[in-house]
Design a protein around this motif. Structure first.
Motif, short mmCIF file in Angstrom:
data_model
loop_
_atom_site.label_atom_id
_atom_site.label_comp_id
_atom_site.label_asym_id
_atom_site.label_seq_id
_atom_site.Cartn_x
_atom_site.Cartn_y
_atom_site.Cartn_z
N PRO A 154 19.68 -4.04 1.96
CA PRO A 154 18.59 -3.32 1.30
C PRO A 154 18.26 -3.88 -0.08
CG PRO A 154 20.05 -1.76 2.38
CD PRO A 154 20.72 -3.12 2.47
N ALA A 155 19.27 -4.44 -0.75
CA ALA A 155 19.04 -4.99 -2.09
C ALA A 155 17.99 -6.09 -2.07
CB ALA A 155 20.34 -5.53 -2.67
N HIS A 197 20.58 1.73 -7.58
CA HIS A 197 21.75 0.84 -7.52
C HIS A 197 22.62 1.19 -6.32
CE1 HIS A 197 21.61 -1.68 -11.14
NE2 HIS A 197 21.01 -0.67 -11.74
N ARG A 198 22.76 2.48 -6.03
CA ARG A 198 23.55 2.87 -4.86
C ARG A 198 22.93 2.36 -3.57
NH1 ARG A 198 22.61 6.63 -1.40
NH2 ARG A 198 21.23 7.90 -2.69
N ILE A 199 21.61 2.54 -3.43
CA ILE A 199 20.92 2.08 -2.23
C ILE A 199 21.05 0.57 -2.07
CG2 ILE A 199 18.64 1.85 -1.15
CD1 ILE A 199 17.92 4.54 -2.47
N ALA A 252 0.83 -1.20 0.00
CA ALA A 252 0.00 0.00 0.00
C ALA A 252 0.86 1.26 0.00
CB ALA A 252 -0.93 0.00 1.21
N THR A 253 1.99 1.20 0.69
CA THR A 253 2.97 2.29 0.71
C THR A 253 4.35 1.67 0.65
OG1 THR A 253 3.12 2.31 3.14
CG2 THR A 253 1.47 3.76 2.12
N ALA A 254 5.36 2.52 0.53
CA ALA A 254 6.75 2.04 0.49
C ALA A 254 7.59 2.83 1.48
CB ALA A 254 7.32 2.17 -0.91
N LEU A 281 13.97 2.16 4.67
CA LEU A 281 14.37 0.91 4.03
C LEU A 281 15.66 0.37 4.63
CD1 LEU A 281 13.90 -1.11 1.64
CD2 LEU A 281 15.41 0.37 0.31
N THR A 282 16.62 1.26 4.86
CA THR A 282 17.88 0.85 5.47
C THR A 282 17.65 0.30 6.88
OG1 THR A 282 19.08 2.53 4.22
CG2 THR A 282 20.18 1.63 6.15
N ALA A 283 16.80 0.98 7.64
CA ALA A 283 16.49 0.51 8.99
C ALA A 283 15.74 -0.82 8.96
CB ALA A 283 15.64 1.57 9.72
N LEU A 284 14.79 -0.96 8.06
CA LEU A 284 14.05 -2.21 7.94
C LEU A 284 14.99 -3.36 7.61
CD1 LEU A 284 11.31 -3.68 7.84
CD2 LEU A 284 11.15 -3.03 5.42
#
Length: 251
Positions: free
Chosen positions: A85-86, A98-100, A66-68, A74-77
């Protein structure tokens, strides 16, 4: 067993407005594999990663698509789920994504390729890449980019598509050199692929004529071929020119 570097709890970059493509099923699967509930995930993000606003409802919404999460979320998750994160994003499409995926801060990439931070961030924001051959090679090595991804993140796809369509519809030999400037591969590989694309398209056109003027399925197939010609180019480069070309493209 692969070692997973747990992300830093204090990312140094602000969250952009557009989040990377989030893989909701992967997040749900990873959480379940750890025996965690959304409450556990939200608690970990609040306590260990400095996101006091994250609630179980946020986690559930992410997992449902529903959301992102934002970049920092994302890094914390990923840290809470003990993954990179990939593993939580779809196939990276842009320089920033690609960096993330590589758990890198903008400062890391800017330093490695020899750009100042402001210049590099501007390139991420505009989806353009401006760098010398040495800087481009450093970028590809740092982000683990195969040639198809490198062409995409450096904004060359549109021009490549235009050249390939011209090669398919006219004299393909005239486009070997221009394509080689965008796709640095041995000319014999490019020649074989451009010739194959030309022959495939001409085959669609011949079929269209046999259907009587192009209003049938063959005409639609020819248009679809042209719309996806960059995809066909990479596929043929891998399939038709042998494993050596495949290694060069990173496929």
């Amino acid at each position: 067993m692969w070692r997973v570097r747990r992300p830093s709890p204090h990312p140094s970059e602000p969250s952009p407005t557009t989040p990377p493509p989030f893989n909701a099923p992967a997040a749900r699967r990873l959480r379940a594999a750890l025996g965690m509930t959304p409450e556990h995930v939200a608690y970990g993000m609040r306590v260990s990663y400095g996101h006091p606003h994250v609630s179980p409802d946020h986690v559930i919404a992410w997992e449902r698509g529903a959301t992102a999460p934002s970049d920092s979320e994302l890094t914390a998750l990923a840290g809470v789920l003990w993954c990179s994160p990939a593993e939580l994003i779809g196939r990276p499409r842009t320089l920033r994504e690609h960096r993330i995926a590589r758990c890198l801060a903008p400062e890391d990439v800017a330093r490695a390729v020899g750009h100042d931070l402001h210049t590099y961030l501007r390139m991420e924001e505009t989806d353009t890449w401006r760098g010398t051959d040495r800087q481009s090679a450093a970028l590809a090595d740092l982000l683990g980019l195969g040639l198809p991804d490198f062409v995409t993140v450096t904004g060359r796809n549109t021009k490549l598509g235009d050249l390939l369509r011209s090669a398919a519809t006219t004299r393909w030999q005239a486009y070997v050199r221009p394509v080689a400037k965008l796709v640095p591969l041995d000319r014999r590989y490019l020649e074989a692929v451009l010739q194959a694309l030309h022959e495939d398209y001409q085959g669609h056109m011949a079929a269209t004529l046999s259907w009587g003027g192009g209003s049938g399925d063959a005409g639609g197939a020819g248009q679809d071929f042209m719309d996806r010609i960059v995809e066909h180019f990479w596929t043929k480069l891998q399939d038709d020119t042998g494993p050596e070309a495949g290694r060069q493209t990173g496929l």
